[in-house]
Motif scaffolding. Structure first.
Motif, mmCIF file in Angstrom:
data_model
loop_
_atom_site.group_PDB
_atom_site.id
_atom_site.type_symbol
_atom_site.label_atom_id
_atom_site.label_comp_id
_atom_site.label_asym_id
_atom_site.label_seq_id
_atom_site.Cartn_x
_atom_site.Cartn_y
_atom_site.Cartn_z
ATOM 1 N N LEU A 133 39.795 38.570 48.702
ATOM 2 C CA LEU A 133 38.623 38.911 47.901
ATOM 3 C C LEU A 133 37.691 39.803 48.720
ATOM 4 C CD1 LEU A 133 37.855 35.417 46.336
ATOM 5 C CD2 LEU A 133 38.889 37.373 45.181
ATOM 6 N N GLN B 14 34.600 40.421 48.335
ATOM 7 C CA GLN B 14 33.276 39.853 48.549
ATOM 8 C C GLN B 14 33.249 38.784 49.637
ATOM 9 O OE1 GLN B 14 35.164 39.688 45.824
ATOM 10 N NE2 GLN B 14 34.838 37.834 44.606
ATOM 11 N N ILE C 136 29.937 42.196 41.624
ATOM 12 C CA ILE C 136 30.569 40.871 41.653
ATOM 13 C C ILE C 136 29.522 39.859 42.086
ATOM 14 C CG2 ILE C 136 32.442 39.454 42.579
ATOM 15 C CD1 ILE C 136 33.850 42.100 43.375
ATOM 16 N N GLU C 137 29.359 38.781 41.300
ATOM 17 C CA GLU C 137 28.363 37.761 41.632
ATOM 18 C C GLU C 137 29.025 36.388 41.714
ATOM 19 O OE1 GLU C 137 25.138 37.846 38.869
ATOM 20 O OE2 GLU C 137 24.441 39.846 39.499
ATOM 21 N N ASP C 138 28.631 35.617 42.707
ATOM 22 C CA ASP C 138 29.102 34.241 42.860
ATOM 23 C C ASP C 138 28.305 33.343 41.915
ATOM 24 O OD1 ASP C 138 29.806 31.674 43.658
ATOM 25 O OD2 ASP C 138 29.770 32.149 45.790
ATOM 26 N N THR D 274 29.393 30.069 41.269
ATOM 27 C CA THR D 274 29.928 28.722 41.474
ATOM 28 C C THR D 274 28.854 27.656 41.283
ATOM 29 O OG1 THR D 274 31.484 29.637 43.087
ATOM 30 C CG2 THR D 274 31.225 27.241 43.053
ATOM 31 N N ALA E 295 33.735 36.276 33.467
ATOM 32 C CA ALA E 295 33.618 35.170 34.428
ATOM 33 C C ALA E 295 34.993 34.539 34.594
ATOM 34 C CB ALA E 295 32.617 34.133 33.927
ATOM 35 N N LYS F 290 35.894 27.819 42.980
ATOM 36 C CA LYS F 290 34.927 28.913 43.041
ATOM 37 C C LYS F 290 34.942 29.638 41.697
ATOM 38 C CE LYS F 290 33.126 30.700 46.344
ATOM 39 N NZ LYS F 290 31.731 30.604 46.886
ATOM 40 N N TYR G 240 33.413 33.482 39.891
ATOM 41 C CA TYR G 240 32.741 34.770 40.080
ATOM 42 C C TYR G 240 32.545 35.465 38.739
ATOM 43 C CZ TYR G 240 33.421 34.401 45.128
ATOM 44 O OH TYR G 240 33.372 33.983 46.430
ATOM 45 N N PHE H 240 32.151 39.208 37.038
ATOM 46 C CA PHE H 240 32.456 40.619 37.282
ATOM 47 C C PHE H 240 31.772 41.483 36.226
ATOM 48 C CE2 PHE H 240 35.719 38.240 39.346
ATOM 49 C CZ PHE H 240 36.064 38.973 40.469
ATOM 50 N N THR I 58 42.047 40.458 39.356
ATOM 51 C CA THR I 58 40.748 40.882 39.866
ATOM 52 C C THR I 58 40.973 41.679 41.137
ATOM 53 O OG1 THR I 58 40.524 38.771 41.054
ATOM 54 C CG2 THR I 58 39.467 38.948 38.891
#
Length: 719
Positions: A27, A29, A130-132, A134, A180, A188, A190, A192, A575
């Motif tokens: 990944l 990120q 891209i955002e976490d 979780t 998502a 996890k 993420y 997008f 991804t």
């Protein structure tokens, strides 16, 4: 244990992990967190982490995107020029082809922007952000808003993505879509943000005798001599925003594109691939691998083999049929052969033994840890119940939901019956319009009713031989009771006399639709029975495997903890990922050595004018014989075609850029090798190879054969 903890790698892991540096679909990120950038530098990378992925600026990530629905493409000029595989662009090439303009056979070369062909339905997607998420998902689970299992489902994740998008600063931008997804089996999550361009035009494609040279014979094989490339261009509005096709649209001014190196490559050179690998299953148990072999691959091999046999015969007899079914044949045959190779490689490479060893280590690790004890045994119990059902399901789906295209929309027919019974003109009109749409969809330009009839006559008995009578859809009972067991008679009745079988039948029915006509329609009975069986099997499988998601989540979390301080990467899920390795030859078996590259000499060695897969175009043959390679040749005057690297790829990586240590494009990934087709389940460091098209061969074909020097001029070529 918090998943973040097992993703963090101690410095000691650098030494530990160097032995397996080529495995992993990493990944972007998490590169800094997992220290993978340090590992890449040890392999030879000369760039920094922010050069590859920079959430706050432009990086290599911005030159790579999703091409179409299942491939990768890269930007190779400041004017939005896309390079991808020929087999990725194949559907578009076929879409534009006809007997009069057979671009599949002859190739296509746009000599200027006006000749570039708009391709309706084709998209190119960039990853904008891209955002976490979780913590957000886990908070909803803790609050009881969603269960741990439902948090993995598409409905929940789609709804969450829309909610988060509505709160983002990108909500008003054109062409932005969000997705998502779960990673590490739900440990996890993420989000997008994708920027989607819908005006993508075909620019260049070599003839199939180059782009598919070797055909099915060479597919998944090395040595390879396939010029597997095509080119397209992204267009947007005057401001560079995504826009539907318009003559006023202009080529996209891209913020990042890949410079192209024709300096050549040597064994051991650093190579990385950025792309969108589709699906891997690296964390399966022994019982799950067996289910893949017996319940998924074996039915796919059987049904597709029967269909492909029919298509090969009819396509050889007619150019019209060949063009109609070219894309369908290619798509079906690719994973038919992959399934054959995977089952063989699982045995040859003792994947079951490797998985058993993994389970043994996990059992030791799990002792005294209630959250992990007994997980494998519970998964085995589920597989014991689901494997025979999954086998039935795969046979049904491959045969009647995929191989055979003709059928009837029985739910629409039910609505029409209801409208006729109730004399409800509104319901009648709605159902009638739906039927017209379905008829047009079935009888499209790439469908031949007689070809489909032949496929059906091949598939029905193959399915019946594989599946016991009591497990088959109800239309097999109709065949027994009303057609005296004569499958061909049933099929002929359906293809000749069903309401949607032809225009005359359809027009006659629409002129005076009756309940009686619907009740006796063979295609409607067939469609209803197959969908009912499909739904029944799917529900039963889901019911029996309802605990599997949570068990897998715990198993993969435990495996990650067990491996610490070595980092773990999640299974591929289409991804963006990065894989790094080196240019490298290999030894497939005793006394056999494959060097890391092929040349055009091999094209002439394989040439066979009597075999469509190995025909060499006259102009290409002349160029090779005259060694007219220009500046694209190697130092010894030979012309490279393909090369091998140790990169970890799978389906979806097709078309991905192969990038050298300086961040320059050296090739285009297009295949894996036969000996390692179990790689989606178990990576083998010794055998796993990625087959790539050398960028110098692309430029040679584009320039010398296609006469597209204008395209080369817009690229940044490093010599």
């Amino acid at each position: 244990m918090n998943v973040k903890k097992y993703l963090i790698v101690a410095a000691a892991a650098l030494t530990v992990y160097s032995a397996r540096a080529d495995e992993g679909m990493w990944l972007l990120q998490l590169m800094k967190q997992q220290n993978s950038i340090d590992m890449m530098k040890k392999q030879g990378l000369k760039l920094e982490a922010d050069d590859l992925y920079n959430p706050n600026g432009v990086s290599l990530k911005d030159a790579v995107g999703i091409f179409g629905g299942g491939c990768t493409g890269e930007i190779i000029s400041p004017e939005g020029l896309i390079l991808t595989n020929h087999h990725c662009g194949y559907g578009a090439i076929q879409q534009h082809s006809s007997v009069e303009h057979d671009y599949l056979t002859d190739g296509f070369w746009a000599k200027n922007r006006n000749e570039e062909l708009p391709t309706p339905g084709l998209k190119f997607q960039f990853i904008d952000r891209i955002e976490d998420i979780t913590d957000i998902v886990n908070q909803k689970i803790a609050a009881g808003e969603v269960t741990e299992i439902d948090a993995m489902t598409r409905p929940f994740l789609s709804k969450l993505a829309k909610e988060l998008f509505a709160k983002s600063d990108l909500k008003d931008q054109k062409g932005i879509e969000v997705q998502a997804l779960p990673f590490y089996a739900g440990n996890k999550f993420y989000l997008f943000f994708k920027k989607v361009y819908t005006d993508v035009r075909m620019v260049a494609a070599p003839p199939s005798s180059i782009g598919k040279f070797g055909g099915e014979t060479d597919n998944w094989m090395w040595p390879r001599h396939t010029g597997d490339f095509s080119m397209f261009r992204i267009y947007g509005d005057a401001n560079g925003n995504p826009a539907e096709y318009s003559a006023d649209n202009v080529p996209l001014k891209t913020p990042k594109y890949l410079p192209i190196s024709i300096k050549g490559l040597n064994e051991g050179d650093y190579a990385m691939i950025m792309g969108f690998p589709g699906s891997t299953s690296r964390y399966l148990t022994v019982s799950e691998v067996k289910e893949r072999m017996n319940a998924e691959n074996e039915p796919r091999i059987t049904i597709r083999g029967a269909r492909l046999g029919v298509l090969k015969e009819v396509m050889a007899a007619s150019d019209k049929t060949r063009i109609q079914y070219a894309s369908k044949f290619a798509g079906s045959s690719n994973y038919w052969k992959n399934s054959i190779g995977m089952n063989k490689a699982i045995i040859d490479n003792d994947v079951l033994g490797s998985k058993a060893e993994q389970e043994k280590k996990f059992a030791e690790f799990a002792k005294g840890k209630p959250e992990y004890e007994g997980i494998v045994e519970k998964l085995d119990a589920i597989k014991a119940e689901t494997e025979p059902l999954v086998r039935q399901f795969t046979y049904l789906a491959e045969a009647f939901m995929s191989a055979i295209e003709f059928g009837s929309p029985y739910l629409v027919m039910e609505d029409l019956k209801k409208g006729l019974q109730e004399k409800n003109d509104s319901l009648i009109n709605k159902a009638t319009e739906q039927l017209k749409s379905v008829f047009a969809d079935i009888h499209n330009k790439d469908y031949d009713h007689e070809v489909d009839r032949k496929v059906a006559k091949a598939i029905f008995p193959v399915y019946a031989k594989a599946i016991p009578a009591e497990q088959r859809p109800a239309f097999y009972q109709i065949i027994e009771n009303e057609y005296k067991g004569d499958i061909n008679a049933f099929i002929d009745d359906m293809y000749d006399n069903s309401i949607l079988a032809n225009q005359a039948n359809f027009d006659k029915f629409l002129k005076k639709p009756t309940i009686k006509a619907i009740d006796k329609d063979v295609a409607t009975h067939y469609s209803k029975a197959k969908i009912e069986k499909y739904t029944e099997l799917l529900k039963t499988i889901n019911d029996k495997s309802k605990d599997e998601v949570a068990l897998h989540k715990a198993y993969i979390r435990g495996l990650g903890e067990m491996k610490q301080p070595v980092p773990s990467y999640p299974d591929a899920n289409f991804t963006i990922r990065l894989t790094y390795g080196n240019v490298k030859s290999y030894n497939p078996r005793d006394a056999v050595h494959y060097k890391y590259y092929t040349t055009t000499d091999g094209i002439l060695e394989k040439e066979n004018p009597e075999d469509r897969e190995f025909v060499v175009p006259a102009k290409l043959k002349e160029l090779i014989q005259n060694k007219d390679f220009g500046r694209y040749a190697m130092a010894d005057g030979t012309m490279p075609v393909c090369f091998l690297t140790t990169n970890d790829i799978t389906g979806g990586n097709s078309g991905s850029p192969v990038i050298n240590a300086e961040g320059q494009l050296i090739g285009c990934a297009f295949d894996g090798n036969w000996e390692s087709l179990s790689g989606d389940i178990n990576f083998d460091n010794n055998l796993q190879r990625c087959i790539n098209l050398d960028i110098r061969y692309v430029l040679f074909i584009l320039d010398k054969l296609g006469g597209c020097g204008h395209l080369i001029k817009e690229m940044n070529i490093v010599e």
